[in-house]
Design a protein around this motif. Structure first.
Motif, mmCIF file in Angstrom:
data_model
loop_
_atom_site.group_PDB
_atom_site.id
_atom_site.type_symbol
_atom_site.label_atom_id
_atom_site.label_comp_id
_atom_site.label_asym_id
_atom_site.label_seq_id
_atom_site.Cartn_x
_atom_site.Cartn_y
_atom_site.Cartn_z
ATOM 1 N N UNK A 385 0.785 -1.237 0.042
ATOM 2 C CA UNK A 385 -0.111 -0.017 0.152
ATOM 3 C C UNK A 385 0.885 1.207 0.037
ATOM 4 N N UNK A 386 2.054 1.118 0.700
ATOM 5 C CA UNK A 386 2.889 2.311 0.468
ATOM 6 C C UNK A 386 3.165 2.823 -0.599
ATOM 7 N N UNK A 387 3.704 1.538 -1.379
ATOM 8 C CA UNK A 387 4.198 1.634 -2.732
ATOM 9 C C UNK A 387 3.092 2.495 -3.628
ATOM 10 N N UNK A 388 1.914 1.853 -3.477
ATOM 11 C CA UNK A 388 0.772 2.357 -4.231
ATOM 12 C C UNK A 388 0.828 3.769 -4.271
ATOM 13 N N UNK A 389 0.651 4.254 -2.951
ATOM 14 C CA UNK A 389 0.354 5.509 -2.439
ATOM 15 C C UNK A 389 1.671 6.382 -3.181
ATOM 16 N N UNK A 390 2.781 6.059 -3.027
ATOM 17 C CA UNK A 390 3.982 6.910 -3.654
ATOM 18 C C UNK A 390 3.810 6.988 -5.209
ATOM 19 N N UNK A 391 3.209 5.692 -5.812
ATOM 20 C CA UNK A 391 3.029 5.785 -7.171
ATOM 21 C C UNK A 391 1.823 7.076 -7.567
ATOM 22 N N UNK A 392 0.695 6.619 -6.809
ATOM 23 C CA UNK A 392 -0.290 7.662 -7.162
ATOM 24 C C UNK A 392 0.043 9.111 -6.886
ATOM 25 N N UNK A 393 0.848 9.431 -5.904
ATOM 26 C CA UNK A 393 1.387 10.840 -5.736
ATOM 27 C C UNK A 393 2.527 11.141 -6.881
ATOM 28 N N UNK A 394 3.183 10.414 -7.423
ATOM 29 C CA UNK A 394 4.068 10.668 -8.464
ATOM 30 C C UNK A 394 2.951 11.034 -9.646
ATOM 31 N N UNK A 395 2.206 10.215 -9.758
ATOM 32 C CA UNK A 395 1.144 10.470 -11.079
ATOM 33 C C UNK A 395 0.305 11.897 -11.019
ATOM 34 N N UNK A 396 0.007 12.158 -9.762
ATOM 35 C CA UNK A 396 -0.572 13.354 -9.509
ATOM 36 C C UNK A 396 0.504 14.601 -9.517
ATOM 37 N N UNK A 397 1.592 14.267 -9.285
ATOM 38 C CA UNK A 397 2.550 15.562 -9.224
ATOM 39 C C UNK A 397 2.689 15.689 -10.747
ATOM 40 N N UNK A 398 2.892 14.571 -11.568
ATOM 41 C CA UNK A 398 3.125 14.961 -12.982
ATOM 42 C C UNK A 398 2.173 15.720 -13.642
ATOM 43 N N UNK A 399 0.962 15.164 -13.220
ATOM 44 C CA UNK A 399 -0.277 15.849 -13.802
ATOM 45 C C UNK A 399 -0.364 17.516 -13.376
ATOM 46 N N UNK A 400 0.061 17.497 -11.939
ATOM 47 C CA UNK A 400 -0.018 19.052 -11.373
ATOM 48 C C UNK A 400 0.762 19.874 -12.081
ATOM 49 N N UNK A 401 1.953 19.284 -12.582
ATOM 50 C CA UNK A 401 2.666 20.129 -13.047
ATOM 51 C C UNK A 401 2.308 20.886 -14.442
ATOM 52 N N UNK A 402 1.333 20.317 -14.997
ATOM 53 C CA UNK A 402 0.957 20.998 -16.181
ATOM 54 C C UNK A 402 0.329 22.244 -15.881
ATOM 55 N N UNK A 403 -0.511 22.321 -14.471
ATOM 56 C CA UNK A 403 -1.123 23.508 -14.422
ATOM 57 C C UNK A 403 -0.214 24.942 -14.113
ATOM 58 N N UNK A 404 -0.674 26.022 -14.229
ATOM 59 C CA UNK A 404 0.010 27.358 -13.944
ATOM 60 C C UNK A 404 0.135 27.207 -12.373
ATOM 61 N N UNK A 405 1.443 27.375 -12.076
ATOM 62 C CA UNK A 405 1.726 27.298 -10.389
ATOM 63 C C UNK A 405 1.455 28.860 -9.815
ATOM 64 N N UNK A 406 1.205 28.741 -8.538
ATOM 65 C CA UNK A 406 1.198 29.938 -7.982
ATOM 66 C C UNK A 406 2.391 30.929 -7.900
#
Length: 672
Positions: A385-406
């Motif tokens: 579950x820890x590995x899954x959580x880390x992988x989810x966070x990496x996916x979200x981080x990559x997606x979020x980087x496409x947004x305009x930063x504060x």
């Protein structure tokens, strides 16, 4: 004309295109008010402040509102982070007038700077009507305004004075125990923190409570501190995707933050979680430290080793509108697309349900259960579950980087840099990642090279290779504290010498023997309408309480009885008057330093550094550490080095036991 275009502060530059004829706070602007006999508007905010942006858009960008301001007033914009002295003085006035404070803060003053009216956020119509009434009163009955200003000024001076305690007043361990018991009544035993909203993190509170619980063996209090740290780390206050803490949460469960990320919060919180990790070895704390420092390294670190100040609360939506939290929140379909087949499990971990819902179809990610509990429910291995959580966070981080930063506030403030420097050092002590120490050393060099002048004074700010403001007490106290921490970790005596040099400068230019405290501003600075003594610990500890703790340690290292006496005098003034301990937790920390449970340890020998680093992995809040791998002239270490031996001298109240020769024995002696 608007003169803010000539400033370096990101906050002031945000207002450089307003139709308001803004000026910066400087002698020229203040003199113009006197020459033209005009009232002054002092408007204070900071770049990451959401409601500051709202008032700017609604009012300061409005031509009608600007016309009212320009016609009759001298309009001065202040960045509270660059000028905390101005902010503190006028905040006292607003609190007297309204009973509350906050930002934006807006004050109308007489031409001599004395306030006559003020508040925080105002809607445009109310703002314009009030300004016109004040101007009319100033023209028709100036004596009424002058009389009110004088009475208010007297009130400001009164609350600025340091109250002398009753000569018979005393403070001891029983008083402290009673204060802690009273404190406990305000605790939230479901989510941690205090039973109110909004919830600020107050790291100095939990640092003290962690220490007190440890030294007094108060298991209930220890449980509460760990509940608080766990719940804060679960998010959404903590950005589990990209790391770093926001400034506070608007609710009871640490869920929806006010989304700005401030350097000072994250520096202090890394120190706090590092202390807690050394005590508990909780892997959640370690992960929180690592994610936060990764965020600082990626987003708030300059190429020259300085640390930037903040990321804004607001960011651009896909439609191009500034909106609070837009960079950080998610809708369900977006998450389902990114996470894929694991979405149902993801939704349980991060509460994509009523518990995690915010508004307008958006969720703020938040855990409410440990991964161990969830893994057991679904017959998963925790590591899986820890590995899954880390992988989810990496996916979200990559997606979020496409947004305009504060937006980034890229000024470097000396005090906040020092807090973050110490955070990196404390993380190195706890985790042992050498890159953390290297980052801290680079930042220390940045401070020395850019913010410490040949005349001996520190400067407060740095941007675009410019420094425009002389240092405040907060700059000195936190740099001294950070340099002491560097000494404890490297055993390089230059950091102690630097700390002593800065301390002596504070005595020359900030200390007032009559009051027994240090003023917030140096005696070489132009005086404001009243003196300011920073005494109450808040989201950042008070500069005077930090100085008291520094003087205690430096008094031991240099066997300087004057340092110790001043710290004791400060404590004797403050402690008997404490009513609500949350505002004095760092003073209580200093009180524990002077208690019978505190010890000093000299580690001498060719393996001194290695032994110090082993000792620092332990939680030893009541031990002052010093060490040397060669003969030393530092008074506390003098004549204690013997070639070929590793010696551990444990001392208490200036009396040392016979040295021990192995680290296990000394740890047992410390903890007995």
């Amino acid at each position: 004309m608007n003169e803010l275009q000539f400033e370096t502060s990101p906050y002031l530059l945000q207002h450089a295109n307003n139709p308001v004829h803004w000026k910066a706070w400087n002698p020229k602007s203040l003199e113009l008010a006197k020459e033209t006999n005009k009232l002054i508007i002092v408007s204070v905010g900071y770049s990451a402040c959401h409601w500051c942006h709202v008032m700017e858009h609604e009012t300061f960008e409005d031509t009608a509102a600007a016309a009212v301001m320009n016609r009759s007033f001298i309009n001065i914009k202040v960045d509270r982070e660059e000028r905390p002295d101005i902010d503190a003085v006028y905040m006292k006035a607003v609190q007297i007038m309204t009973g509350r404070g906050g930002w934006p803060m807006n004050v109308v003053c007489l031409p001599d700077g004395r306030p006559v009216w003020g508040g925080t956020y105002f809607r445009k119509e109310e703002w314009m009507d009030t300004l016109e009434q004040l101007q009319q009163l100033y023209l028709s009955a100036p004596e009424k305004m002058l009389d009110y200003a004088e009475k208010l000024h007297q009130g400001i001076n009164a609350i600025s004075l340091v109250q002398q305690p009753d000569n018979n007043a005393n403070f001891d361990a029983d008083n402290l125990k009673a204060l802690v018991e009273k404190w406990k009544k305000s605790f939230d035993w479901e989510f941690g923190g205090y039973s109110r909203a909004p919830k600020f993190m107050m790291p100095c509170n939990y640092s003290f409570l962690l220490r007190y619980a440890y030294q007094e063996k108060d298991s209930e209090l220890s449980e509460f501190v760990n509940l608080t740290l766990t719940r804060m780390a679960y998010g959404g206050l903590f950005d589990t995707v990209g790391g770093g803490f926001s400034r506070y949460s608007v609710d009871m469960k640490w869920h929806v933050p006010h989304f700005e990320k401030m350097l000072y919060d994250n520096g202090q919180l890394v120190s706090l979680y590092s202390e807690a990790y050394r005590l508990t070895h909780n892997p959640l704390y370690k992960k929180t430290i690592e994610k936060t420092l990764s965020f600082i390294s990626k987003e708030l670190t300059a190429p020259n080793g300085g640390f930037y100040s903040a990321l804004d609360a607001d960011s651009l939506t896909t439609q191009g509108h500034l909106e609070e939290g837009a960079y950080y929140v998610w809708n369900k379909e977006e998450l389902r697309t990114i996470v894929g087949e694991d979405f149902e499990l993801f939704a349980i971990v991060f509460n994509i349900n009523d518990f995690g819902y915010w508004e307008n179809g958006n969720y703020v990610l938040i855990q409410s259960e440990s991964l161990e509990t969830i893994a057991q429910r679904f017959n998963l291995e925790v590591i899986e579950l820890q590995n899954k959580k880390e992988n989810w966070e990496k996916l979200l981080y990559a997606s979020r980087k496409k947004r305009k930063k504060p937006r980034l506030d890229d000024k470097c403030l000396t005090s906040w840099n020092a807090l973050m420097l110490k955070g990196f050092v404390d993380a190195y002590k706890a985790i042992g990642n050498e890159s953390y120490l290297n980052i801290a050393l680079k930042n220390a060099d940045f401070i020395i090279e850019n913010l410490w002048t040949s005349e001996g004074n520190l400067l407060h700010n740095h941007k675009n290779e410019k420094n425009t403001i002389n240092g405040y007490l907060e700059d000195y106290c936190f740099v001294i504290e950070a340099f002491i921490s560097l000494y404890e970790t490297t055993l390089d005596g230059k950091w102690l010498q630097n700390s002593r040099q800065l301390t002596d400068y504070c005595f020359d230019h900030f200390y007032e023997p009559a009051s027994g405290f240090f003023t917030f501003t140096s005696d070489i600075d132009t005086a404001l309408i009243t003196k300011h003594y920073e005494l109450e610990d808040n989201v950042i500890v008070a500069s005077n309480s930090a100085m008291a703790n520094n003087l205690y340690k430096l008094g031991i290292y240099f066997e300087n009885s004057y340092y110790e006496a001043v710290a004791q005098k400060m404590l004797n003034h403050i402690l008997p008057n404490i009513d609500y301990p949350s505002a004095f937790s760092n003073w209580l920390h200093a009180f524990l330093n002077f208690s019978d449970s505190n010890k000093e340890l000299a580690v001498c020998g060719e393996n001194a550094l290695e032994n110090i680093l082993l000792l620092q992995k332990e939680y030893l809040p009541n031990v002052v550490l010093a060490g040397t791998h060669k003969p030393s002239e530092l008074p506390f270490l003098k004549a204690r080095f013997e070639k070929g031996k590793d010696l551990f001298y444990l001392c208490q109240n200036k009396t040392c036991e016979q040295p021990l020769e192995d680290i296990i024995s000394i740890l047992n002696a410390i903890k007995c």
